[in-house]
Design an enzyme around this catalytic site. Structure first.
Site, short mmCIF file in Angstrom:
data_model
loop_
_atom_site.label_atom_id
_atom_site.label_comp_id
_atom_site.label_asym_id
_atom_site.label_seq_id
_atom_site.Cartn_x
_atom_site.Cartn_y
_atom_site.Cartn_z
N ASP A 174 -8.95 -6.07 -4.90
CA ASP A 174 -8.49 -4.81 -4.33
C ASP A 174 -8.94 -3.68 -5.27
OD1 ASP A 174 -7.21 -2.61 -3.29
OD2 ASP A 174 -5.19 -3.48 -3.34
N SER A 219 0.83 -1.19 0.00
CA SER A 219 0.00 0.00 0.00
C SER A 219 0.88 1.25 0.00
CB SER A 219 -0.94 -0.05 1.21
OG SER A 219 -1.91 0.96 1.15
N HIS A 252 -8.27 -4.87 -0.41
CA HIS A 252 -6.94 -4.28 -0.18
C HIS A 252 -6.24 -4.90 1.01
CE1 HIS A 252 -3.79 -1.36 -0.58
NE2 HIS A 252 -4.02 -0.84 0.60
#
Length: 395
Positions: free
Chosen positions: A321, A156, A354
């Site tokens: 995601d 991320s 995610h």
């Protein structure tokens, strides 16, 4: 070889380094007299060729793996990834986790005293960027005597930092692992971040960032910000499987309290977050996310932005995601291929959205483990590493 069910690194102890020299920031401001908190796991070999930097995401920290003595539920945020025999094997690698500037977990941030005023920085803490964090991390690596990293890895926002390392310090990174990340936020992502920030900024207890002096915390704003963020971390399928339309009670309450299990879950997450996270830190870190766009200085051409990289790359994305979609990882892959870089790419069919980059998917862990096997073999071949230690974790 599956490694993720091996033992934890055990008890760990944070360390800190103070930096007097000003750090020039991308905004034009500078920050001096700051501290970086970090942890290390494993042993740095004699030729210092086995160091791996792990960069953290929004609400994480330097505490990547292991536990703290006497503290229940203190397991590191990527403990399933980092440790003896795990995908990032601390029997092989010397792993470093650093808490970024502006955080609320030890490194200098809005909660700390501004030497110019003698009061907490609050909203006066300078806006920091991904690139600023990387420059600070490079100073820490210098202080540890590490001139080149075997790998930089992050998921991320941490993946953005890994990318930035490959561009800002190309000669210092041999491998770059970018997981569930993106070369820039979409308009939708920026919109989610702004709504979350507005929840904090409009909370009466925020007091223009000076809430410390008032003895309050903008909990309502933090709760809403976390609830918004948490929605984006999960996939629709994952939410449906975990919660569906299940009710907390036996029927509708015909009011505005909690009717559905998903409402209860989000409020629980928001309440928990508001107890430990700093509001000014949340504003800073989401802005850093918004500002990351290395192609912006090159007329939007990501291949040009990545042209000076020297590292080998692994990119991993997850099919569900939707916040940092696989298309964004493939965009990075294509830009690297245009530059004839060595790049591996895995797109994992996982239902968790995610958050999948934090979870124990055996295919995902096998990909990372296999890649680090390659990194280790290169160290053995190129550097003839010896087991002699020159630096050990302080624990």
């Amino acid at each position: 070889m599956q490694k993720m069910f091996m033992n934890s690194i055990g008890i760990v102890t944070p360390q800190s380094l103070f930096f007097k020299e000003p750090l020039a920031l991308q905004s034009g401001a500078s920050l001096s007299d700051y501290t970086l908190v970090y942890e290390t796991y494993g042993t740095l070999n004699a030729d210092r060729s086995n160091a791996v930097l792990v960069c953290h995401a929004l609400n994480a920290s330097h505490h990547v793996a292991g536990t703290y003595e006497g503290q229940a539920r203190s397991q590191g945020w990527w403990d399933n990834m980092v440790g003896p025999g795990k995908a990032l094997d601390t029997n092989r690698f010397f792993v470093i986790g650093v808490n970024n500037l502006g955080s609320c977990f030890g490194s200098t941030g809005p909660m700390h005293t501004n030497p110019a005023t003698g009061k907490p920085y609050g909203a006066a803490f300078p806006v920091v960027t991904v690139e600023d964090w990387v420059h600070a991390q490079a100073r820490l690596a210098d202080a540890l005597g590490i001139q080149q990293l075997a790998a930089v890895m992050g998921g991320s926002l941490g993946g953005m930092q890994a990318m930035a390392w490959s561009m800002l310090y190309p000669e210092r990174v041999r491998h770059c692992l970018v997981i569930a990340s993106t070369p820039k936020l979409s308009a939708q992502n920026i919109a989610f971040n702004d709504v979350a920030r507005q929840a904090i900024l409009t909370d009466p207890d925020y007091h223009a960032g000076d809430f410390y002096a008032h003895g309050v915390v903008p909990k309502n704003g933090l709760r809403v910000a976390r609830m918004i963020g948490h929605i984006t971390y999960l996939s629709d399928d994952d939410m449906a499987e975990k919660f569906g339309r299940d009710l907390r009670g036996t029927d509708y309450q015909f009011g505005y309290g909690v009717d559905f299990e998903i409402e209860s879950y989000l409020r629980y997450q928001g309440d928990k977050f508001s107890e430990y996270f700093d509001a000014n830190t949340y504003l800073l870190i989401t802005k850093a996310l918004d500002y990351f766009d290395p192609a912006r200085a090159h007329n939007g051409d990501l291949a040009v932005a990545l042209a000076n990289t020297q590292a080998e790359f692994l990119l991993v994305s997850f099919t569900t995601d939707w916040r940092f979609a696989p298309e964004r990882s493939r965009e990075i892959v294509q830009a690297l291929v245009k530059n004839n870089r060595k790049v591996s790419y895995a797109e994992i069919d996982a239902p968790h959205g995610h958050d999948a980059f934090l979870l124990d998917d055996h295919r995902y862990m096998a990909v990372v483990s296999s890649y680090y096997d390659k990194v280790w073999q290169q160290i053995q071949t190129q550097f003839h590493a010896t087991p002699q230690a020159t630096h050990r974790e302080a624990a």
